[in-house]
Every structure is written in C-alpha cells, then in structure tokens.
Scaffold this active site. Structure first.
Site, PDB file in Angstrom:
ATOM      1  N   CYS A  12       4.086  -2.499 -11.395  1.00 21.37           N
ATOM      2  CA  CYS A  12       3.213  -3.671 -11.377  1.00 21.37           C
ATOM      3  C   CYS A  12       2.350  -3.626 -12.630  1.00 21.37           C
ATOM      4  O   CYS A  12       2.369  -2.657 -13.396  1.00 21.37           O
ATOM      5  CB  CYS A  12       2.340  -3.677 -10.124  1.00 21.37           C
ATOM      6  SG  CYS A  12       1.123  -2.330 -10.088  1.00 21.37           S
ATOM      7  N   HIS A  73      -5.864   3.487  -9.334  1.00 22.93           N
ATOM      8  CA  HIS A  73      -6.468   3.414  -8.000  1.00 22.93           C
ATOM      9  C   HIS A  73      -7.980   3.244  -8.052  1.00 22.93           C
ATOM     10  O   HIS A  73      -8.593   2.782  -7.096  1.00 22.93           O
ATOM     11  CB  HIS A  73      -6.161   4.698  -7.199  1.00 22.93           C
ATOM     12  CG  HIS A  73      -4.697   4.903  -6.942  1.00 22.93           C
ATOM     13  ND1 HIS A  73      -4.070   6.102  -7.157  1.00 22.93           N
ATOM     14  CD2 HIS A  73      -3.755   4.054  -6.489  1.00 22.93           C
ATOM     15  CE1 HIS A  73      -2.786   5.985  -6.843  1.00 22.93           C
ATOM     16  NE2 HIS A  73      -2.568   4.755  -6.440  1.00 22.93           N
ATOM     17  N   HIS A 123      -6.304   7.051   1.452  1.00 22.56           N
ATOM     18  CA  HIS A 123      -5.747   6.650   0.157  1.00 22.56           C
ATOM     19  C   HIS A 123      -6.851   6.632  -0.902  1.00 22.56           C
ATOM     20  O   HIS A 123      -7.963   6.163  -0.640  1.00 22.56           O
ATOM     21  CB  HIS A 123      -5.099   5.269   0.274  1.00 22.56           C
ATOM     22  CG  HIS A 123      -4.206   4.932  -0.880  1.00 22.56           C
ATOM     23  ND1 HIS A 123      -4.692   4.482  -2.083  1.00 22.56           N
ATOM     24  CD2 HIS A 123      -2.855   4.983  -1.013  1.00 22.56           C
ATOM     25  CE1 HIS A 123      -3.686   4.271  -2.913  1.00 22.56           C
ATOM     26  NE2 HIS A 123      -2.556   4.567  -2.289  1.00 22.56           N
ATOM     27  N   GLU A 125      -7.365   4.756  -3.421  1.00 21.90           N
ATOM     28  CA  GLU A 125      -7.899   3.422  -3.725  1.00 21.90           C
ATOM     29  C   GLU A 125      -8.982   3.042  -2.726  1.00 21.90           C
ATOM     30  O   GLU A 125     -10.050   2.536  -3.103  1.00 21.90           O
ATOM     31  CB  GLU A 125      -6.784   2.373  -3.707  1.00 21.90           C
ATOM     32  CG  GLU A 125      -7.299   0.967  -4.021  1.00 21.90           C
ATOM     33  CD  GLU A 125      -6.257  -0.118  -3.842  1.00 21.90           C
ATOM     34  OE1 GLU A 125      -6.616  -1.212  -3.360  1.00 21.90           O
ATOM     35  OE2 GLU A 125      -5.079   0.126  -4.177  1.00 21.90           O
ATOM     36  N   CYS A 193      -3.043  -7.572  -3.894  1.00 20.61           N
ATOM     37  CA  CYS A 193      -2.545  -7.897  -5.230  1.00 20.61           C
ATOM     38  C   CYS A 193      -1.417  -8.922  -5.130  1.00 20.61           C
ATOM     39  O   CYS A 193      -0.561  -8.854  -4.246  1.00 20.61           O
ATOM     40  CB  CYS A 193      -2.053  -6.617  -5.895  1.00 20.61           C
ATOM     41  SG  CYS A 193      -1.198  -6.896  -7.445  1.00 20.61           S
ATOM     42  N   SER A 222       2.001   4.364  -1.228  1.00 20.25           N
ATOM     43  CA  SER A 222       1.614   3.450  -0.150  1.00 20.25           C
ATOM     44  C   SER A 222       2.413   2.157  -0.191  1.00 20.25           C
ATOM     45  O   SER A 222       2.961   1.712   0.817  1.00 20.25           O
ATOM     46  CB  SER A 222       0.114   3.138  -0.253  1.00 20.25           C
ATOM     47  OG  SER A 222      -0.246   2.118   0.647  1.00 20.25           O
ATOM     48  N   SER A 264       5.060   1.763  -8.329  1.00 19.48           N
ATOM     49  CA  SER A 264       4.916   2.978  -9.140  1.00 19.48           C
ATOM     50  C   SER A 264       6.267   3.521  -9.596  1.00 19.48           C
ATOM     51  O   SER A 264       6.354   4.669 -10.041  1.00 19.48           O
ATOM     52  CB  SER A 264       4.178   4.062  -8.338  1.00 19.48           C
ATOM     53  OG  SER A 264       2.920   3.608  -7.905  1.00 19.48           O
TER      54      SER A 264
END
Length: 641
Positions: A12, A73, A123, A125, A193, A222, A264
């Site tokens: 991304c 993140h 996580h 983030e 996102c 994730s 990723s």
C-alpha cells in the site's frame, strides 16, 4: 486451471513510502535502525538487513550514531518525547492515514472525550493511536466486545470513535451502526485506509468466483489475516508467506484460483508465487490440454469480438496484451480511460487480466487493436437497460450541462436528464451539478435515447428526511443547512429535506438591503429554529447570534459618558444621526451640536462627516440613544480653565 490476481495486491502507499525511505537512507551510506520490524514481512526485513538496517526492539537498542526510522504503524506521543530527549536523528515514516488518526486522538483528549478504537489492542498501530490521548480509552475487536462496554464513566462525556486502518470493513459498519443508536452525539471517524477498503472488497468479489483463494503475506500481518477472513467466507482459502509454502495438493480439482496479497507483501514475492503456481499448472497439463491450448492460438479474431487479455508490457502510450492467439494485442491509453492525464502504469500492472473488445485486426502483421472502454460501455448499456426495466436506482457523475438539462455518465453510458428532472427547484443552478455524483432512475431506454430522472430519487430521500425532521424538530434546535434560494425578504435554507425561511431581519444585526450581503446560494450555514407552524409545515429560522447583538455590546462595554468618533449617516430638521457601532445610530439633537445657536443642521454637518460625540442616555427598550457634541466642548472648556 485459471489464475486471477487481484488488481491492488501488494504494497500500500504507506508501506511503500516507508520501505523506499529506509532503502534510500541505507543506500546513501547512512547508519539506519527501525523501531520494530519495518513491516510485517520477514523477507522484506531480511533484504533491509543485507543493506545494514538494524531492527531495534526499543529506543535503548538503537546503536549509537544510528538514525531512527519510525515505521508506518506510528508510535505513541511518549516515544516521540523520548526520541527528542535522547537527541536521536529521526525519520518519521508514519503512514499519513495513521497520522490522521493520531490527530483525532489528540482532539479527543483536548475535548475530554472517550476514545473508542476498533482494532487489535496488541497491534503496534493501535498502541500508537492510544498513546496520543490521555483521557479514557476503550479498544474493541468486534461488535460483541463493543456491546460489553458500559459507556463513559460520566454520561455527559463526549464520544469519539476511530478504527485501525486495516480493520475489517464489515465489522466496522456493524460497530458504527451500534454506536449511532446508543450515542446520538458520538463523533464517528471512518479511518479504515482506502486501500484496505479496496483490497477487502476485491477479495470479497474474487472469492465468490473462485474455487480457491491464495492470500500472500506475513503470517503476523494484520491486513493479510483480515483478507483471508474475508475470502474464507465464500470459498476455501490458504495463506502463504513465500512460494515455498505452496502445496500442490491444494490445487487438485480446482478450476479457478484467486490470488491477493497483504499491504506488506513485496511485488517480487507475489510474482514468485504466481510463477510457481503457473509452473505447477504446466507440469500437470495433459497432452489433450496442451493441444487445446495450441488450438486456441488459431481462434479467429475479428472486430467486435470480446476477448480476455493478459498484460505483458506497459509503455507510456499503450499496453501490450496476450489474448491467447497468434496476434499481439495493443490497447492505447485513450482506450483504457477517459482521463487525458492518466498514465498507463497507474491503470494496469503486468499480469493483470483485462476484458477487451477487438477494434481492428491486421492479420498480415499479426496485430490486434483493442479497447477496454468500449467493452465497459457495452456492459454498462446492458446494466442501464436492466435498470430501466426494474426501476433500479443507479449512480453516475454529471459531466456537462446544456439548454435542456444535464448529461450524467452512468457505467460509461451517457444519460440525459431534462432540466425539470435535474433539481427539485426551478431556480436552482444546474451548473452546480457538474462533477457531482448523483443518484438517478432510468425513465426511458430506447436505442440511443436514454433518459433519466434525479428528482425521483431525491424526492423519495427528501420525503424520508422531512418525516424525520418533523418528528424531532423543536424551537431552539440548531441545524447545519444549505442556502437554496434568496428573495428580497430573506433566504430559504434546506435543513434536512425541509426549506425554512430565514427573514432578512434575522440574517444580520446590521441593516442590510438584500440577503446576498450576508449569504449566497449554496452556502452551508448554521441556523436555529425560531418558530414552527406544524399545521402548515412552515419553519422560521434565525442566523444572527445573540452574542453578536450590538445593543448587548453597547450595554456591556460602553457606559454613559463614553466618547465616540463616528460618521454622520443622516441629517434631519431636529438633528443628526451618528453611527457609533455597526447597526446602532444615535441622535445628536440640534441643541446638542454646538454652544452657539444652530438654525439649520445642514449648515454645520453633512453626511460622511466624522464627529466626536459623548453618550448622554440610552433607552434600551425603545432602542433610542442620545448623543452630544456640545457636552464635549464644555468638558474641554472646563479642562482649559
């Protein structure tokens, strides 16, 4: 066996940005460390380690003299503070979409709001998001956990709600709907996102067409796991980190395989998996299948035929595709999109499969010229015809206006909407619709004549809005409305399917001649309900704010005896009116102009003169003000003595 790859598989924007930044720093000879693995992909992290990039678990692990990269993140505010205190050179690769959530978290903290976070509490983030507010926080992974939340400790506390950028879309929609019902004043920020939305939607659509879905990505990623969860709802699904994990047994009896990848996952790994799968298919092909494939190369190709092409190479002006025959296929950029500024590499990638229509064939040179736009228009026309028969609501973009109405592009098909069917009011400017997304129904579809109506959809939506408005409206309610039209006596404002009148006297504390001095058609303004006529369904609105009332300002800030230098705005036989504040004029009586006898006011003063006056008296009930020029002359004389 057919392999279909999702269009948006792979890095991304945020991950790509972080990897490029770190790689460029390392290749330039800088000593670089990342705070935690840069991305959740062991192979990519290993490649960075070959360039000398160190993965630090904590700030204390960052070697002396190394520059630090904050991964996409993001991190809590406390980490930024520690980095600054330690004097470490820092490069912030936090994804802009994540940074936006950090700003929302800080705003929640500033406003004393509870922050609800949809995501995985473990996580990084989510941990970073939580670290940007010092107020109450609740993290939940699904609707059941949210339903178990007991609410703010103080019921009056405002509520903010955000989502981890890779949160599952369907779960978010369920949770947002739940909060809207329980906390009507909650501020819900859709922070998933856009790339996540697209990937999950593609996985949803692709999995319904395939016998098997292969999701490529880190086992600890994730967004990769969420893609697998979405796909598994519709078909058998497996996840792999690299091509080595592919199991030939998975493909036994499978006709169609869908392939997607997490945000990723490097493109090199995706290509490696696809090539490995293709070799597996080739090894298992029988002689009959090979012969059939060979026969496919002899299939006739003619103008108007619909074919499927696989992108083999991309140039700035055209795309080369394999259409499964002896012909080499070419698609010009102008036949891919209507956007004149679009670049081919932004529209398609090598390996993409495209539905195309043959435009022209040159058998001698073995070349076929193809168009995706034409195929989309053909498909779009079928959808439009079906919608016309079933009365289905469609969406489109208004591309232009003409004397008769507007043109709406729907599924690549031009639909004419007459002026009377384009807006709900005759005086509305249809030019304002250009480039707007609209909903419409197709009212006529005969050959090239395709007619639609925006009004029919708008009228139904407005009816529901009006019903909701009248069931909840009360005097004093505040609404954010849109100015729809202006008259000499006021402005009509749409406050939710209902047009209320804001009288000219309610637009400003100053005297105005026309509403256009304050507002314009199309303006979004905040108004409040002054009066209701429920029997005739009429609403009177107010716009000017009480705190801006110049009479209140006069009473609070200017006591009797205050002195003003102000302009003369009008002359009468008995005196002159002077504007001491915007919207407030006071009278200087003829006897208060001078110590000498004044026979005629106009002999001494004229409109526009700046005069110095003293406030003698105010009658707030009758809105009358007495001023004096003479009193100041007397004061000056006394001072002189």
């Amino acid at each position: 066996m057919e392999i279909i790859k999702a269009k948006t598989a792979g890095f991304c924007f945020g991950v790509d940005r972080a990897v490029k930044l770190t790689t460029e720093l390392a290749q330039s000879g800088r000593k670089v460390a990342t705070l935690g693995p840069l991305i959740h992909n062991p192979q990519c992290v290993a490649e960075l380690e070959k360039l000398g990039v160190v993965t630090a678990g904590t700030l204390a692990d960052v070697p002396e003299g190394y520059e630090l990269v904050i991964r996409s993140h993001g991190v809590p505010q406390s980490v930024y503070d520690q980095i600054e205190a330690a004097g470490i050179v820092c490069h912030d690769a936090t994804c802009p979409f994540v940074a936006k959530i950090h700003r929302i978290a800080r705003k929640a903290s500033d406003e004393g709001a509870v922050l609800l976070v949809a995501g995985d509490a473990a996580h990084p983030e989510v941990q970073g998001i939580v670290g940007h507010t010092d107020k109450e926080v609740f993290v939940f992974s699904d609707l059941s956990q949210l339903e178990g939340w007991k609410g703010p400790k103080n019921p009056e506390t405002p509520v903010f709600m955000v989502a981890q950028t890779t949160f599952q879309v369907t779960k978010w929609q369920e949770c947002a709907a739940f909060i809207k019902k329980g906390y009507t004043n909650a501020k819900i920020f859709d922070t998933i996102c856009s790339a996540t939305w697209t990937r999950q939607q593609e996985a949803e659509d692709l999995s319904q067409k395939c016998d098997l879905m292969v999701v490529i990505g880190g086992h600890h990623s994730s967004n990769t796991q969420k893609l697998a969860a979405v796909a598994a709802k519709h078909t058998r699904c497996v996840t792999v980190e690299t091509a080595k994990e592919l199991d030939p047994a998975w493909f036994s009896g499978v006709q169609t395989v869908g392939v997607t990848a997490g945000a990723s996952t490097p493109s090199s790994i995706i290509e490696e998996v696809l090539n490995s799968m293709s070799e597996e298919i080739r090894d298992e092909m029988s002689f009959a299948e090979m012969f059939a494939e060979s026969e496919a190369n002899l299939k006739p190709v003619f103008a108007g035929k619909v074919v499927e092409g696989t992108v083999t190479s991309i140039t700035p002006n055209e795309v080369q595709v394999d259409i499964g025959t002896k012909h080499t296929g070419f698609v010009k950029v102008s036949e891919l999109t209507d956007d004149p500024n679009a670049k081919a590499e932004d529209l398609v990638k090598v390996g993409d499969k495209l539905g195309l229509v043959v435009e022209k064939v040159n058998d001698q040179e073995g070349v076929a010229y193809l168009s995706r736009k034409r195929l989309e228009a053909m498909k779009g026309l079928e959808e439009v015809r079906k919608a016309a028969e079933e009365g289905t609501v469609m969406e489109g973009v208004v591309t232009e206006t003409n004397k008769g109405g507007v043109i709406v592009l729907v599924k690549g098909v031009k639909v004419f909407v007459p002026r009377s069917q384009a807006t709900m009011r005759r005086d509305e400017d249809i030019n304002a619709l250009v480039k707007q997304n609209v909903k419409l129904v197709i009212t006529e579809c005969a050959g090239r004549k395709i007619v639609g109506s925006i009004n029919k959809v708008t009228a139904e939506a407005n009816a529901a809005k009006r019903e909701a408005f009248w069931s909840t409206v009360e005097v004093g309610n505040t609404y954010t409305g849109v100015v729809k039209s202006l008259t000499a006596y006021g402005a009509f404002v749409d406050v939710g399917g209902v047009d209320g009148l804001c009288h000219i006297s309610e637009l400003s504390w100053n005297r105005i001649k026309h509403p256009s001095e304050v507002v314009n058609v199309g303006d979004t303004i905040e108004v409040y309900v002054k009066a209701l006529d429920t029997e005739n369904h009429k609403v009177s609105l107010g716009y000017k704010k009480a705190e801006d009332n110049p009479w209140v300002k006069l009473q609070n800030e200017y006591p009797i005896g205050s002195v003003f230098t102000a302009p003369v705005v009008s002359i009468t036989k008995f005196g002159a009116f002077v504007r001491i504040l915007p919207g407030i004029d006071g009278l200087v009586h003829i006897s208060e102009i001078s110590n000498e006898r004044v026979e005629k006011v106009s002999d001494v003063l004229k409109v526009g003169d700046e005069v110095k006056v003293k406030l003698l008296d105010v009658d707030f009930d009758k809105k009358r003000i007495s001023l004096s020029m003479k009193a100041l002359l007397n004061d000056e004389a006394e001072d002189a003595e």
